[in-house]
Design an enzyme around this catalytic site. Structure first.
Site, PDB file in Angstrom:
ATOM      1  CG  LEU A  42      -2.040  -0.968   1.323  1.00  0.00           C
ATOM      2  CD1 LEU A  42      -2.663  -0.955   2.713  1.00  0.00           C
ATOM      3  CD2 LEU A  42      -3.091  -0.635   0.274  1.00  0.00           C
ATOM      4  CG  ASP A  43       0.081   4.879  -2.215  1.00  0.00           C
ATOM      5  OD1 ASP A  43      -0.238   5.578  -1.240  1.00  0.00           O
ATOM      6  OD2 ASP A  43      -0.636   4.768  -3.226  1.00  0.00           O
ATOM      7  CD  GLU A  44       5.291   8.415   2.708  1.00  0.00           C
ATOM      8  OE1 GLU A  44       5.694   9.047   3.692  1.00  0.00           O
ATOM      9  OE2 GLU A  44       5.819   8.508   1.571  1.00  0.00           O
ATOM     10  CB  SER A  50      -2.901   3.663   0.346  1.00  0.00           C
ATOM     11  OG  SER A  50      -2.972   4.344  -0.889  1.00  0.00           O
TER      12      SER A  50
END
Length: 196
Positions: free
Chosen positions: A54-56, A58
């Site tokens: 999950l990106d930063e 999210s």
């Protein structure tokens, strides 16, 4: 089974990844203390890896394991991953249909058409713990929520998809991976799982 082969016991975890954390354990050359890493949430056993990312910016359900085969199986594209996205504006039926049928996004410097997926407008606002960084308020116009379920997982795919149909994502939360749900977890909570 060969009695001389030692049975490897693996551990699996579900965590509610908070906003602002990277889905990794090593600080890959970035300035010390400049990024928050998963190891700050719990004392994970050696060899623990995130299953997908999950990106930063999210949040939500992230599975971890010490078993590389389990990680590969889930990332192979057959496991559903469901996301709730709060988007800018009142999302239209036409936009939902475009999301379902596949939209063109940029990936690795090339054009990529997403595979057909499940997408639905969420009529009542879902309840999640408050995010550490405030979402813009209603003075800046309406927002709406959409559920998007994918079996693929390109980098920042959901964000790129909602932008492609004219409704940029303001908040993104993964709520399900396969049969494992985020429901009932608090931000930063870690649960050990019997299996994945």
């Amino acid at each position: 089974m060969d009695p001389n082969v030692k049975q490897q016991n693996h551990t699996h975890f579900a965590i509610y990844k908070p906003y602002g954390y990277l889905s990794q354990f090593i600080n890959n050359g970035q300035k010390q203390n400049s990024k928050k890493l998963l190891g700050e949430l719990y004392d994970f056993p050696k060899g623990t890896m995130a299953i997908g990312r999950l990106d930063e910016k999210s949040e939500g359900l992230l599975l971890l394991t010490t078993d590389g085969k389990t990680s590969n199986d889930i990332c192979s594209g057959s496991t559903e991953k469901e996301y709730y996205a709060q988007v800018n504006g009142e999302i239209t039926t036409e936009a939902i249909e475009l999301l379902r049928s596949g939209v063109q996004i940029g990936f690795d410097g090339k054009k990529y058409t997403t595979t057909p997926c499940k997408a639905n407008k969420i009529e009542s606002v879902p309840v999640f713990p408050e995010r550490s960084k405030k979402i813009r308020d209603s003075r800046h116009g309406p927002t709406s929520w959409v559920s998007i379920t994918l079996q693929e997982g390109k980098f920042r795919q959901v964000r790129k998809m909602t932008s492609a149909v004219g409704f940029p994502t303001l908040r993104l939360i993964r709520v399900r991976v396969g049969s494992i749900y985020l429901k009932g977890m608090e931000i930063g909570e870690v649960r050990e799982l019997d299996s994945i």
